[in-house]
Design an enzyme around this catalytic site. Structure first.
Site, mmCIF file in Angstrom:
data_model
loop_
_atom_site.group_PDB
_atom_site.id
_atom_site.type_symbol
_atom_site.label_atom_id
_atom_site.label_comp_id
_atom_site.label_asym_id
_atom_site.label_seq_id
_atom_site.Cartn_x
_atom_site.Cartn_y
_atom_site.Cartn_z
ATOM 1 N N MET A 17 0.948 -1.205 0.079
ATOM 2 C CA MET A 17 0.044 0.133 -0.047
ATOM 3 C C MET A 17 0.834 1.083 -0.046
ATOM 4 S SD MET A 17 -2.967 -1.057 2.510
ATOM 5 C CE MET A 17 -2.026 -1.727 3.828
ATOM 6 N N GLN A 70 8.036 -4.006 -5.215
ATOM 7 C CA GLN A 70 7.083 -4.160 -6.024
ATOM 8 C C GLN A 70 7.376 -2.748 -7.310
ATOM 9 O OE1 GLN A 70 3.034 -2.144 -5.971
ATOM 10 N NE2 GLN A 70 2.297 -4.425 -6.475
ATOM 11 N N CYS A 100 -3.011 -1.788 -8.894
ATOM 12 C CA CYS A 100 -3.695 -0.640 -8.484
ATOM 13 C C CYS A 100 -4.334 0.318 -9.677
ATOM 14 C CB CYS A 100 -2.516 0.136 -7.606
ATOM 15 S SG CYS A 100 -1.571 1.156 -8.429
ATOM 16 N N GLY A 227 -4.881 -5.859 3.256
ATOM 17 C CA GLY A 227 -4.168 -4.452 2.880
ATOM 18 C C GLY A 227 -5.039 -3.782 4.281
ATOM 19 N N ARG A 228 -6.340 -3.030 3.817
ATOM 20 C CA ARG A 228 -6.766 -2.046 4.633
ATOM 21 C C ARG A 228 -7.056 -2.353 6.031
ATOM 22 N NH1 ARG A 228 -11.323 -0.794 0.380
ATOM 23 N NH2 ARG A 228 -10.949 -3.015 0.021
HETATM 24 C C1 LIG Z 1 -3.560 3.128 0.574
HETATM 25 C C2 LIG Z 1 -3.502 1.866 -0.530
HETATM 26 C C3 LIG Z 1 -2.547 2.320 -1.237
HETATM 27 C C4 LIG Z 1 -2.337 1.114 -1.985
HETATM 28 N N1 LIG Z 1 -1.196 0.894 -2.981
HETATM 29 C C5 LIG Z 1 -0.656 -0.125 -3.732
HETATM 30 C C6 LIG Z 1 0.393 -0.289 -4.567
HETATM 31 O O1 LIG Z 1 1.311 0.492 -4.207
HETATM 32 N N2 LIG Z 1 0.582 -1.303 -5.301
HETATM 33 C C7 LIG Z 1 -0.337 -2.419 -5.299
HETATM 34 O O2 LIG Z 1 -0.295 -3.383 -6.172
HETATM 35 N N3 LIG Z 1 -1.569 -2.134 -4.666
HETATM 36 C C8 LIG Z 1 -1.939 -1.038 -3.656
HETATM 37 N N4 LIG Z 1 -2.903 -1.089 -3.162
HETATM 38 C C9 LIG Z 1 -3.774 -2.034 -3.183
HETATM 39 C C10 LIG Z 1 -3.871 -3.223 -2.240
HETATM 40 O O3 LIG Z 1 -2.589 -3.657 -2.552
HETATM 41 C C11 LIG Z 1 -4.998 -4.094 -2.049
HETATM 42 O O4 LIG Z 1 -5.005 -4.889 -3.361
HETATM 43 C C12 LIG Z 1 -6.394 -3.514 -2.018
HETATM 44 O O5 LIG Z 1 -6.597 -2.536 -0.828
HETATM 45 C C13 LIG Z 1 -7.493 -4.702 -1.643
HETATM 46 O O6 LIG Z 1 -7.168 -5.322 -0.440
HETATM 47 P P1 LIG Z 1 -7.600 -4.952 1.039
HETATM 48 O O7 LIG Z 1 -9.435 -5.027 0.577
HETATM 49 O O8 LIG Z 1 -7.327 -5.914 1.888
HETATM 50 O O9 LIG Z 1 -7.327 -3.604 1.244
HETATM 51 C C14 LIG Z 1 -3.308 0.011 -2.205
HETATM 52 C C15 LIG Z 1 -4.498 0.138 -1.508
HETATM 53 C C16 LIG Z 1 -4.526 1.025 -0.447
HETATM 54 C C17 LIG Z 1 -5.728 1.270 0.417
#
Ligand SMILES: Cc1cc2nc3c(=O)[nH]c(=O)nc-3n(C[C@H](O)[C@H](O)[C@H](O)COP(=O)(O)O)c2cc1C
Length: 355
Positions: A17, A70, A100, A227-228
């Site tokens: 993230m 990444q 993303c 993630g979140r």
């Molecule tokens: C603040 C934030 C930043 C993120 N940055 C990235 C990132 O740098 N690279 C990536 O592949 N996904 C990124 N994501 C997506 C997360 O890796 C993940 O796929 C997504 O939040 C869904 O998972 P969750 O429901 O457990 O949060 C980001 C998500 C959030 C909320």
């Protein structure tokens, strides 16, 4: 659970993230039971590699291996160069970001937008694998279920990636078009898992030990990525590990334990970012840690007005001490609201991508 030659202690991963999973937060999550953590994305743009932001993102001081970096970009040759650059600086695994819903890199769409251009996506994958292979560094891929509801091509792309030598695929159960709206679906992830020989990781909306178990069962995935739900609650990994191993719910951490972990994290955070940036960027971590606790929202607002790291640590300590006088263990109010302003705000950070 294994990625190339790297054997992992469990199948609970921290999601990359941007603006969140820096080295201090990854280390905290690992201490709290996460088996694997990927860095925030690093751009393939060479002109930005020496920027403070990118060099902080490349900071792996004292981090337990395997070091997974990444990379994000839209040009195969640049992505190959970024692979070499990060391997030279200690990366033991390279993860390609096709997940993303970020804006543009080099005036082209990167991240999950690449899923719309399969030939280019595959060209990038092949170039990265070719650059990493001589070093024995495995390449992994993070993607969504597809571009939009009518173009869910995760399975086709995952098969092509496997054919190109990718060692693991992570699928977030949403399309690019969805952003973070709606709910993650797991049927596409199950289809990817059923078709691939390499490990498949399920991601999206996994926010409790029960949900982790359900998603593992529903998808047959080799691991889950969180993630979140780990924001402000890194002990969720220990809770998940315990539940998966025993079927029992681990009690929440004691208030005093959480206070000490959070304060340690803050000090680590300030030492990476320095006083001013550290103090400002710590606010979101403190906010996430308190917002689901009684009086947490008021504290968050007051804390956001503090202007030094010492004042933040002092206020956080005092607030948790007061909470400890009433409760032994963290008294969570309710399940976190996904559309809370905090979450929306912090997703903006991702959308700003790299600089
Ligand atoms: C603040 C934030 C930043 C993120 N940055 C990235 C990132 O740098 N690279 C990536 O592949 N996904 C990124 N994501 C997506 C997360 O890796 C993940 O796929 C997504 O939040 C869904 O998972 P969750 O429901 O457990 O949060 C980001 C998500 C959030 C909320």
């Amino acid at each position: 659970m294994q990625i190339g030659p790297h054997l992992l202690p469990n199948r609970l991963f921290v999601a990359p993230m941007a603006g969140v999973t820096d080295r201090p937060f990854r280390q905290l999550c690992r201490r709290m039971g996460a088996g694997y953590a990927v860095s925030e994305m690093v751009t393939s743009r060479k002109d930005l590699w020496s920027s403070l932001k990118t060099s902080r993102r490349a900071n792996h001081d004292g981090e337990a291996g395997p070091i997974a970096v990444q990379i994000a970009g839209t040009d195969a040759a640049m992505m190959a160069e970024a692979t070499q650059y990060n391997i030279d600086r200690g990366a033991q695994i390279i993860d390609i970001n096709m997940g993303c819903p970020a804006k543009k890199v080099c005036n082209k769409w990167a991240g999950s937008a690449l899923m719309q251009d399969e030939p280019l996506a595959l060209q990038i994958i092949e170039a990265v694998v070719e650059a990493a292979a001589p070093h024995g560094v495995p390449v992994t891929l993070k993607m969504r279920t597809g571009w939009c509801e009518t173009e869910k091509n995760a399975l086709r792309l995952a098969l092509a990636a496997q054919g190109a030598g990718v060692a693991m695929v992570t699928v977030h159960g949403r399309t690019r078009e969805q952003g973070y709206k709606g709910s993650a679906e797991y049927a596409t992830i199950a289809a990817v898992k059923a078709a691939l020989q390499i490990p498949v990781v399920a991601n999206g909306d996994i926010d409790s030990p029960q949900k982790a178990q359900q998603v593992l069962a529903e998808t047959g995935a080799d691991a889950v990525m969180i993630g979140r739900a780990a924001q402000g609650r890194p002990w969720i990994f220990a809770e998940m590990a315990h539940f998966l191993a025993t079927g029992e719910t681990l009690p929440a951490p004691t208030v005093l334990q959480a206070r000490d972990w959070l304060i340690e994290h803050l000090h680590d955070h300030y030492s990476l970012y320095g006083e001013l940036t550290g103090m400002r960027t710590a606010r979101k971590h403190i906010g996430w840690a308190v917002v689901d606790l009684p009086g947490g929202e008021d504290f968050r607002q007051a804390m956001n007005r503090l202007e030094s790291s010492a004042a933040q640590v002092q206020a956080l300590g005092a607030w948790f001490d007061e909470l400890a006088a009433q409760y032994e263990r963290l008294p969570y109010l309710a399940k976190r609201q996904e559309d809370s302003t905090m979450t929306a705000h912090d997703n903006e950070e991702e959308l700003r991508l790299q600089a």
